[in-house]
Structures are given as C-alpha cells and as structure tokens.
Design an enzyme around this catalytic site. Structure first.
Site, PDB file in Angstrom:
ATOM      1  N   ASP A  92      19.387   3.448 -22.533  1.00 51.48           N
ATOM      2  CA  ASP A  92      19.569   4.344 -21.380  1.00 51.48           C
ATOM      3  C   ASP A  92      21.046   4.558 -21.049  1.00 51.48           C
ATOM      4  OD1 ASP A  92      19.656   1.688 -20.551  1.00 51.48           O
ATOM      5  OD2 ASP A  92      18.173   1.930 -18.938  1.00 51.48           O
ATOM      6  N   ASP A 139      22.010  -2.817 -21.667  1.00 51.78           N
ATOM      7  CA  ASP A 139      21.210  -1.778 -21.013  1.00 51.78           C
ATOM      8  C   ASP A 139      22.108  -1.089 -19.976  1.00 51.78           C
ATOM      9  OD1 ASP A 139      18.057  -1.093 -20.334  1.00 51.78           O
ATOM     10  OD2 ASP A 139      19.310  -1.009 -18.533  1.00 51.78           O
ATOM     11  N   HIS A 160      14.992  -7.046 -15.674  1.00 51.70           N
ATOM     12  CA  HIS A 160      15.004  -7.032 -14.197  1.00 51.70           C
ATOM     13  C   HIS A 160      14.072  -8.083 -13.601  1.00 51.70           C
ATOM     14  CE1 HIS A 160      17.551  -3.517 -13.926  1.00 51.70           C
ATOM     15  NE2 HIS A 160      16.717  -2.782 -14.628  1.00 51.70           N
ATOM     16  N   HIS A 217      21.460  -0.580 -16.942  1.00 51.86           N
ATOM     17  CA  HIS A 217      21.326  -1.244 -15.637  1.00 51.86           C
ATOM     18  C   HIS A 217      21.660  -2.729 -15.739  1.00 51.86           C
ATOM     19  CE1 HIS A 217      18.572   2.265 -15.631  1.00 51.86           C
ATOM     20  NE2 HIS A 217      19.098   2.453 -14.429  1.00 51.86           N
TER      21      HIS A 217
HETATM   22 ZN   LIG Z   1      17.973   0.269 -17.810  1.00 52.19          ZN
END
Ligand SMILES: [Zn+2]
Length: 334
Positions: A279, A190, A154, A192
């Site tokens: 995740d 991931d 991120h 996200h």
């Molecule tokens: Zn994540």
C-alpha cells in the site's frame, strides 16, 4: 521462493467498514489474495502448528473471544458481520463483561475490522502460513513468503483493528525465538505503522521492531508510530519509527530504509521478519506514498543485502489489480 497460502484464508470477506463518517465497502477483499496467487503461481499449503504459537503472542481471552465472536453475535439476534460501537478507553477493564457488544469494544481498536463467520478460520490459517514459511527458513531456505490474508500488523496481544486479527509477523517472530533464534528483527514496510507488532514487543530487547510508514499525525493509526516512540524498559531503543510525509517517492524512502537497515545491522539479529505491504504504491486507494511498481525491486534488494534468513509476511495493499505484480516485483528483489 516458496509461497505459503491456505484456501481457507479466502472466505473471510467483511462487507462494510466505518470510514469518513459512513459505512463503505471493505477494502481488504478476497480478490487481493487471488491477484497475488495469479501473479505468483502455485502456493504450498501450511502445516497446522496448533494454537500454542498463537497464544504465545496473543491473550488467551482474546483468542477465545475471536473464535466465538461471530456465533455470539448471531446468538444475540444480529445479522451480518460483528462490529463494536463502544470502546473502554480508560474506563473499567476489570469487570468480567459477557455482553457481545462489550467484548467487541474490549478486544478491538476500530470499527473497520468486522468479524464474519469465516474470520477465525482465515486468521488461523494466515498465522499457520507465517509459521510454515518460518519452518522453511529454519530448515535452511534463505527466504520464504507467507501470503497472509487477513493481514496482521495492526493486531495487538488482545485487540483487533486495521483489518487485522492475529499478528502473523509477531507470531512468526516469537516462534523463531522459541526455535532458538536469540535475536529477531521485524522490518515493517507497510504504508501504515505496525502498532500491534510494536505493542507486543514494546518492552523487550530480544525482538527489534523498525517501521517506515505514513506520518501518524495525519494517517491511521494516529496513536502509534511517532518518531519519539523507542520502546520501554529493557526494550528502550529496540523500537525505531520512521514516519514519512504524504507523497514520499523512492529516493527519500530508500534513505529512511537505509536508517532502518543500519539499526537492524547494529542489532545483529539471527533472523529477519519483513512485514510487507504494497500500500506504499502510488495508486493505492487508501494510502499516500508515491512508490512505483519498479521501485519494489530496489526496496527488496536493499533489504536482501542484510543477508539474513528472512520470512516475508504479507500485510496491506489495496490497489487490487496491481497487487500481484507489485508483490512479484518485491519478491524478485530478494
Ligand atoms: Zn497498510
């Protein structure tokens, strides 16, 4: 498979994050790394490559800010972890502001990513772990695993967010280019979207970025990761986003993964960087896919069929008790 990790990555432990309108316990806890280490056993410590490969990806002003931010927070008379409360959005970015709160806003994208007294060291050594895993692969090992904590995908060139400070996958990808790889692919699996990685390589055609992730219309980071984001300029077409709905199980996940792998094959890279987050796991407390522990072998097996030298970089995964076994299953698939 070689695993790289530095004990200095443990001490970083933000207390709280802003979530759903209140301060809650921070999800990116040191126990994540401890659980992976317990499942996988001995790790090698990273070699120090210095700041140059970090500033090859990150803005020098941002790196200087990150290194000094917590000291400046304390010097301003504050306690605990440093976190912003005002963001510049489309307003003045050219004013050379020096106030710690202004800098925290300027160099961050959310209030979920506090800076502690140990954040710089942990982030620095996580980046060095990724670089050392790359060294192993450049030296001829087929794959190597960097247990990066804090995670990185991120973080953009000049901002932190999403529990990430330095973008370990991007740093490794750029270092691979600088070591002579002509084309590098980054596959982000991931839960996200890897917005920081996408931003860093957005207008480049030498690094391909593909991401499978929770649909940003309903999931963090909202403002990136939509299917129509394809890169810009010479980078047009070198970004591939495959958003997936809540509840995605292994069959549709593998179908989307196949699209990403086909695109990566077409790009014909010399090197693969995998941003791996566990995740996507069905019991993850902050995510919404339905991938089971046994599915990770299959996901990794499909990626391994690319038959590319691969650096696997740890990203998220917040079901701490299951994290080590999920990572071990994924790595066994290689
Ligand atoms: Zn994540």
């Amino acid at each position: 498979m070689r695993m790289i990790f530095d004990p200095r990555q443990i001490a970083h432990a933000p207390a709280l994050e802003m979530h759903n309108g209140g301060w809650t316990a921070h999800a990116e806890v040191p126990g994540r790394a401890a659980n992976i280490l317990a499942a996988l056993g001995e790790a090698s410590v990273p070699v120090d490559h210095g700041l140059a490969p970090i500033t090859a990806v990150h803005d020098a002003g941002y790196v200087a800010f990150l290194e000094a931010a917590h000291d400046r927070w304390l010097a301003a008379g504050r306690e605990g972890d440093a976190v912003g409360y005002i963001w510049p959005v489309a307003r003045r970015r050219d004013v050379p502001l020096d106030r710690i709160d202004a800098l925290l806003g300027r160099y961050s994208m959310d209030a979920g990513t506090p800076i502690t007294g140990d954040t710089w060291d942990a982030s620095y050594w996580a980046a060095q772990s990724a670089l050392t895993a790359l060294d192993a692969v450049l030296a001829g090992e087929r794959t190597a695993f960097a247990l990066c904590r804090p995670p990185g995908h991120h973080a953009g060139a000049d901002y932190l967010g999403g529990y990430c400070y330095l973008n370990n996958a991007a740093i490794a990808a750029q270092a691979a280019r600088d070591a002579g790889a002509e084309r590098v692919a980054i596959l982000d699996v991931d839960y996200h979207h890897g917005n920081g990685t996408q931003d860093i390589f957005w207008d480049r055609d030498d690094v391909f970025f593909a991401s499978l992730h929770g649909d940003p219309r309903i999931d963090y980071p909202f403002y990136w990761g939509h299917a129509d984001e394809r890169g810009e300029g010479v980078g047009d077409g070198a970004t591939l986003n495959l958003p997936l709905p809540h509840g995605t199980t292994i069959a549709p996940y593998l179908a989307a993964l196949d699209q990403a792998l086909t695109a990566i094959r077409d790009f014909a890279p010399d090197m693969l960087i995998v941003s791996f987050g566990a995740d996507t796991y069905e019991a993850d407390p902050i995510s919404h896919f339905a991938i089971r522990t046994q599915d990770y072998v299959e996901i990794a097996g499909a990626i391994a069929k690319l038959a590319l030298p691969s650096v696997i970089v740890m990203e998220g995964g917040y079901a701490v008790e299951a994290l080590g076994v999920n990572v071990a299953e994924f790595l066994s698939g290689f």
